[in-house]
Design a protein around this motif. Structure first.
Motif, short mmCIF file in Angstrom:
data_model
loop_
_atom_site.label_atom_id
_atom_site.label_comp_id
_atom_site.label_asym_id
_atom_site.label_seq_id
_atom_site.Cartn_x
_atom_site.Cartn_y
_atom_site.Cartn_z
N THR A 98 0.92 -1.15 0.02
CA THR A 98 -0.14 -0.05 -0.08
C THR A 98 0.63 1.37 0.04
OG1 THR A 98 -0.11 -0.05 2.43
CG2 THR A 98 -1.83 -1.29 1.22
N VAL A 99 2.10 1.19 0.11
CA VAL A 99 2.99 2.27 -0.17
C VAL A 99 2.87 3.00 -1.45
CG1 VAL A 99 5.47 3.03 -0.13
CG2 VAL A 99 4.82 1.04 1.25
N SER A 100 2.77 4.33 -1.38
CA SER A 100 2.67 5.03 -2.86
C SER A 100 3.81 5.03 -3.64
CB SER A 100 2.52 6.76 -2.42
OG SER A 100 3.90 7.12 -1.77
N ARG A 101 3.51 5.47 -5.04
CA ARG A 101 4.77 5.27 -5.88
C ARG A 101 5.87 6.02 -5.36
NH1 ARG A 101 6.68 7.20 -10.82
NH2 ARG A 101 6.94 5.50 -12.38
N ALA A 102 5.65 7.13 -4.94
CA ALA A 102 6.77 7.92 -4.61
C ALA A 102 7.56 7.34 -3.33
CB ALA A 102 6.27 9.36 -4.26
N GLY A 103 6.52 6.75 -2.44
CA GLY A 103 7.41 6.01 -1.53
C GLY A 103 8.14 4.94 -1.82
N SER A 104 7.52 4.08 -2.63
CA SER A 104 8.15 2.83 -3.20
C SER A 104 9.44 3.38 -3.97
CB SER A 104 7.36 2.20 -4.30
OG SER A 104 6.09 1.73 -3.75
N MET A 105 9.53 4.37 -4.73
CA MET A 105 10.64 4.66 -5.53
C MET A 105 11.76 5.29 -4.18
SD MET A 105 10.75 4.54 -8.54
CE MET A 105 9.58 4.38 -10.00
#
Length: 292
Positions: A5-12
């Motif tokens: 559920t981590v955002s795309r920015a957080g995933s990056m």
């Protein structure tokens, strides 16, 4: 909150942190390596250790796609260190080779980032491997087939980069040929990816076959560009130090990888998903482009 559920920015951010850690352990290997080790051996061990770290984190995050950028991130780091480690070398060739590898790496990594949705996204090929692995433990498939194997193939491709950077012969005509081939390969990959992104973005093209532009002459122009790049780097190595001709095992390994694994896998997927793809396969060659 789970990683899915981590955002795309957080995933990056997670990916960036993972690769900084990998860079850190690789640097530790370089610092601690015995002085008697050849830079090739030092880089190889550092490459393996960094791969093992990414593998471990991919298991923790339950996402083998954490490894995906490694293919393009590791080569410029290794090449840059070899420039520092080389006692000899032609400055012009070093600058050209390092620039080309960096441009290729930035573009290919950006292409990966463009299509990666986040930590919930796992490459379809890895899902397929996981579903069809039988009794083989997933960690072994992940380590051997998804991560170690590409790391080894890419390092074989990089073998010719060492003589290209350390070889003492001055920049010459063969280097011009290598520059043209390598730059042309990068351009072909860029054009192929751009045309594919534009095609895939149109909802009307779902289930259809891209057969225009560079995709009209070869089914896999992006793979052709990738293979050509490694042949270009090999020519740089031969131009700088002809006795290193045996590093041809690198580009040959790339040909085997794409011909035996990547192309058949992509073609089977397209046969299942795109009507008329069997006819397309008969009309358009897999790699070497048709001239008409």
């Amino acid at each position: 909150m789970g990683v899915r559920t981590v955002s795309r920015a957080g995933s990056m951010g997670v990916v960036g942190g993972a690769y900084l850690l990998a860079l850190g352990v690789a640097y530790a290997v370089v610092v601690l390596a015995p002085p008697s080790w050849h830079p090739l051996l030092t880089a190889f061990v550092a490459d393996l250790v960094a791969t093992l770290l990414i593998f471990g984190l991919s298991m923790v995050l339950d996402n083998a796609s954490l490894y995906d950028p490694y293919w393009s991130v590791a080569p410029p780091v290794i090449a840059a260190w070899w420039v520092v480690a080389a006692d000899t070398g032609d400055g012009v060739r070093q600058a050209v080779v390092l620039l080309l590898i960096t441009v290729w790496a930035v573009r290919l990594t950006a292409n990966w980032a463009y299509g990666w949705a986040g930590l919930h996204h796992v490459d379809w090929r890895y899902r397929q491997l996981r579903a069809t692995r039988g009794r083989v433990p997933w960690w072994l498939v992940n380590l051997g087939g998804i991560q170690l194997m590409p790391t080894l193939v890419v390092f074989l491709g990089l073998l010719s980069v060492w003589p290209a950077l350390a070889g003492s012969r001055p920049f010459g005509l063969l280097d011009v040929v290598a520059t043209a081939l390598t730059a042309g390969a990068i351009a072909l990959e860029a054009v192929a990816d751009l045309q594919m992104h534009r095609f895939a973005a149109a909802a009307d093209n779902r289930g259809r076959i891209l057969a225009t532009g560079v995709w009209r002459r070869t089914r896999h122009p992006n793979y052709l560009g990738e293979i050509a790049l490694w042949w270009g780097l090999w020519i740089f190595g031969v131009a700088a130090a002809p006795t290193w001709w045996w590093t041809v095992i690198g580009p040959l390994g790339m040909v085997v990888l794409f011909k035996a694994a990547s192309i058949p896998l992509m073609d089977r997927r397209s046969l299942d998903r795109r009507s008329g793809y069997a006819d397309h396969m008969r009309e358009v060659p897999a790699l070497l482009p048709r001239l008409r």
